[in-house]
Scaffold this motif. Structure first.
Motif, mmCIF file in Angstrom:
data_model
loop_
_atom_site.group_PDB
_atom_site.id
_atom_site.type_symbol
_atom_site.label_atom_id
_atom_site.label_comp_id
_atom_site.label_asym_id
_atom_site.label_seq_id
_atom_site.Cartn_x
_atom_site.Cartn_y
_atom_site.Cartn_z
ATOM 1 N N GLU A 26 0.830 -1.200 0.000
ATOM 2 C CA GLU A 26 0.000 0.000 0.000
ATOM 3 C C GLU A 26 0.867 1.254 0.000
ATOM 4 O OE1 GLU A 26 -2.690 -0.217 3.280
ATOM 5 O OE2 GLU A 26 -3.653 -2.033 2.551
ATOM 6 N N ASP A 27 1.935 1.258 0.764
ATOM 7 C CA ASP A 27 2.827 2.410 0.827
ATOM 8 C C ASP A 27 3.518 2.641 -0.507
ATOM 9 O OD1 ASP A 27 2.137 2.798 3.445
ATOM 10 O OD2 ASP A 27 3.916 1.812 4.269
ATOM 11 N N SER A 28 3.861 1.554 -1.216
ATOM 12 C CA SER A 28 4.573 1.720 -2.481
ATOM 13 C C SER A 28 3.661 2.315 -3.551
ATOM 14 C CB SER A 28 5.164 0.398 -2.952
ATOM 15 O OG SER A 28 4.140 -0.515 -3.314
ATOM 16 N N THR A 29 2.367 1.958 -3.553
ATOM 17 C CA THR A 29 1.481 2.547 -4.560
ATOM 18 C C THR A 29 1.268 4.031 -4.286
ATOM 19 O OG1 THR A 29 -0.473 1.848 -3.317
ATOM 20 C CG2 THR A 29 0.286 0.386 -5.079
ATOM 21 N N VAL A 30 1.165 4.392 -3.027
ATOM 22 C CA VAL A 30 1.041 5.810 -2.678
ATOM 23 C C VAL A 30 2.327 6.541 -3.046
ATOM 24 C CG1 VAL A 30 0.800 7.443 -0.772
ATOM 25 C CG2 VAL A 30 -0.649 5.421 -0.867
ATOM 26 N N GLY A 31 3.456 5.917 -2.760
ATOM 27 C CA GLY A 31 4.742 6.507 -3.106
ATOM 28 C C GLY A 31 4.911 6.674 -4.606
ATOM 29 N N GLN A 32 4.440 5.695 -5.379
ATOM 30 C CA GLN A 32 4.533 5.789 -6.833
ATOM 31 C C GLN A 32 3.661 6.926 -7.357
ATOM 32 O OE1 GLN A 32 3.468 1.881 -8.149
ATOM 33 N NE2 GLN A 32 5.514 1.051 -7.855
ATOM 34 N N LYS A 33 2.477 7.091 -6.793
ATOM 35 C CA LYS A 33 1.598 8.183 -7.215
ATOM 36 C C LYS A 33 2.229 9.533 -6.900
ATOM 37 C CE LYS A 33 -2.742 5.668 -6.919
ATOM 38 N NZ LYS A 33 -4.040 5.530 -6.248
ATOM 39 N N ILE A 34 2.860 9.627 -5.737
ATOM 40 C CA ILE A 34 3.530 10.878 -5.361
ATOM 41 C C ILE A 34 4.688 11.155 -6.315
ATOM 42 C CG2 ILE A 34 4.938 11.973 -3.579
ATOM 43 C CD1 ILE A 34 3.121 10.577 -1.511
ATOM 44 N N THR A 39 6.918 14.359 -10.625
ATOM 45 C CA THR A 39 7.577 14.420 -11.935
ATOM 46 C C THR A 39 6.785 15.306 -12.892
ATOM 47 O OG1 THR A 39 8.486 12.214 -11.624
ATOM 48 C CG2 THR A 39 8.429 13.039 -13.870
ATOM 49 N N LYS A 40 5.458 15.149 -12.909
ATOM 50 C CA LYS A 40 4.618 15.976 -13.779
ATOM 51 C C LYS A 40 4.747 17.457 -13.410
ATOM 52 C CE LYS A 40 1.021 12.583 -14.810
ATOM 53 N NZ LYS A 40 -0.405 12.235 -14.631
ATOM 54 N N VAL A 41 4.729 17.744 -12.126
ATOM 55 C CA VAL A 41 4.851 19.131 -11.671
ATOM 56 C C VAL A 41 6.214 19.696 -12.056
ATOM 57 C CG1 VAL A 41 5.003 20.594 -9.616
ATOM 58 C CG2 VAL A 41 3.177 18.920 -9.808
ATOM 59 N N HIS A 43 8.142 18.741 -14.606
ATOM 60 C CA HIS A 43 8.196 18.957 -16.050
ATOM 61 C C HIS A 43 7.442 20.224 -16.444
ATOM 62 C CE1 HIS A 43 10.338 15.366 -16.811
ATOM 63 N NE2 HIS A 43 9.330 14.511 -16.723
ATOM 64 N N LYS A 44 6.273 20.436 -15.864
ATOM 65 C CA LYS A 44 5.481 21.618 -16.194
ATOM 66 C C LYS A 44 6.198 22.883 -15.739
ATOM 67 C CE LYS A 44 1.844 23.367 -18.028
ATOM 68 N NZ LYS A 44 1.631 23.266 -19.469
ATOM 69 N N THR A 45 6.796 22.863 -14.561
ATOM 70 C CA THR A 45 7.548 24.016 -14.066
ATOM 71 C C THR A 45 8.721 24.322 -14.982
ATOM 72 O OG1 THR A 45 6.937 23.443 -11.812
ATOM 73 C CG2 THR A 45 8.803 24.941 -12.080
ATOM 74 N N SER A 46 9.422 23.282 -15.412
ATOM 75 C CA SER A 46 10.556 23.452 -16.314
ATOM 76 C C SER A 46 10.100 24.026 -17.653
ATOM 77 C CB SER A 46 11.246 22.108 -16.522
ATOM 78 O OG SER A 46 12.298 22.223 -17.433
ATOM 79 N N GLN A 47 8.970 23.536 -18.169
ATOM 80 C CA GLN A 47 8.450 24.035 -19.449
ATOM 81 C C GLN A 47 8.085 25.513 -19.339
ATOM 82 O OE1 GLN A 47 4.650 22.470 -20.598
ATOM 83 N NE2 GLN A 47 4.862 23.129 -22.712
ATOM 84 N N ILE A 48 7.421 25.899 -18.280
ATOM 85 C CA ILE A 48 7.009 27.295 -18.106
ATOM 86 C C ILE A 48 8.229 28.203 -17.970
ATOM 87 C CG2 ILE A 48 5.856 28.886 -16.521
ATOM 88 C CD1 ILE A 48 3.811 26.628 -16.025
ATOM 89 N N ALA A 49 9.224 27.766 -17.198
ATOM 90 C CA ALA A 49 10.433 28.571 -17.020
ATOM 91 C C ALA A 49 11.196 28.716 -18.334
ATOM 92 C CB ALA A 49 11.327 27.937 -15.964
ATOM 93 N N ALA A 50 11.324 27.628 -19.090
ATOM 94 C CA ALA A 50 12.052 27.675 -20.359
ATOM 95 C C ALA A 50 11.312 28.526 -21.385
ATOM 96 C CB ALA A 50 12.258 26.265 -20.900
ATOM 97 N N THR A 51 10.000 28.426 -21.407
ATOM 98 C CA THR A 51 9.206 29.231 -22.343
ATOM 99 C C THR A 51 9.314 30.712 -21.999
ATOM 100 O OG1 THR A 51 7.665 27.394 -22.625
ATOM 101 C CG2 THR A 51 6.900 29.550 -23.311
ATOM 102 N N GLY A 52 9.257 31.032 -20.723
ATOM 103 C CA GLY A 52 9.397 32.426 -20.294
ATOM 104 C C GLY A 52 10.761 32.995 -20.637
ATOM 105 N N ALA A 53 11.796 32.206 -20.408
ATOM 106 C CA ALA A 53 13.149 32.660 -20.724
ATOM 107 C C ALA A 53 13.331 32.836 -22.229
ATOM 108 C CB ALA A 53 14.173 31.669 -20.192
ATOM 109 N N ALA A 54 12.786 31.921 -23.020
ATOM 110 C CA ALA A 54 12.914 32.009 -24.476
ATOM 111 C C ALA A 54 12.162 33.230 -25.006
ATOM 112 C CB ALA A 54 12.384 30.741 -25.136
ATOM 113 N N ALA A 55 10.997 33.513 -24.424
ATOM 114 C CA ALA A 55 10.210 34.660 -24.882
ATOM 115 C C ALA A 55 10.932 35.973 -24.597
ATOM 116 C CB ALA A 55 8.843 34.650 -24.213
#
Length: 103
Positions: A26-34, A39-41, A43-55
């Motif tokens: 049970e702990d491993s499935t919760v850990g995997q979801k976290i 990771t998604k957060v 990637h999105k933060t990196s995309q926003i920062a890179a797009t802002g810098a490029a602009a």
């Protein structure tokens, strides 16, 4: 009596191992979801920062877009690139640029 004690000890060990492995599962499935969410957060933060810098730093190429409609930028060395979903710069050849669809 010794055999009964040994059997009881083995049974208690198996029972405690089963309960511990169920809790770990049970702990491993919760850990995997976290991990996936973090990771998604990231990637999105990196995309926003890179797009802002490029602009700010580089010029937008008006009238052209990337393979999936991404904004294309031109850096100071006249290289064409777009920002991926993970925030990486993907460089393109001029022949790979597509015309931007008319709205």
């Amino acid at each position: 009596m010794k055999h009964l004690f040994k059997v009881a000890l083995v049974a208690a060990g198996i029972f405690s191992f089963g309960a511990a492995s169920a809790q770990t599962h049970e702990d491993s499935t919760v850990g995997q979801k976290i991990d996936k969410t973090a990771t998604k957060v990231g990637h999105k933060t990196s995309q926003i920062a890179a797009t802002g810098a490029a602009a700010i730093v580089d010029k937008k190429y008006e009238g052209k877009c990337g393979p999936n409609g991404q904004t294309v930028y031109i850096n100071k060395h006249s290289h064409y690139y777009y920002i991926s979903k993970k925030g990486h710069r993907i460089y393109l050849k001029k022949s790979q640029l597509m015309d931007k669809p008319k709205d």
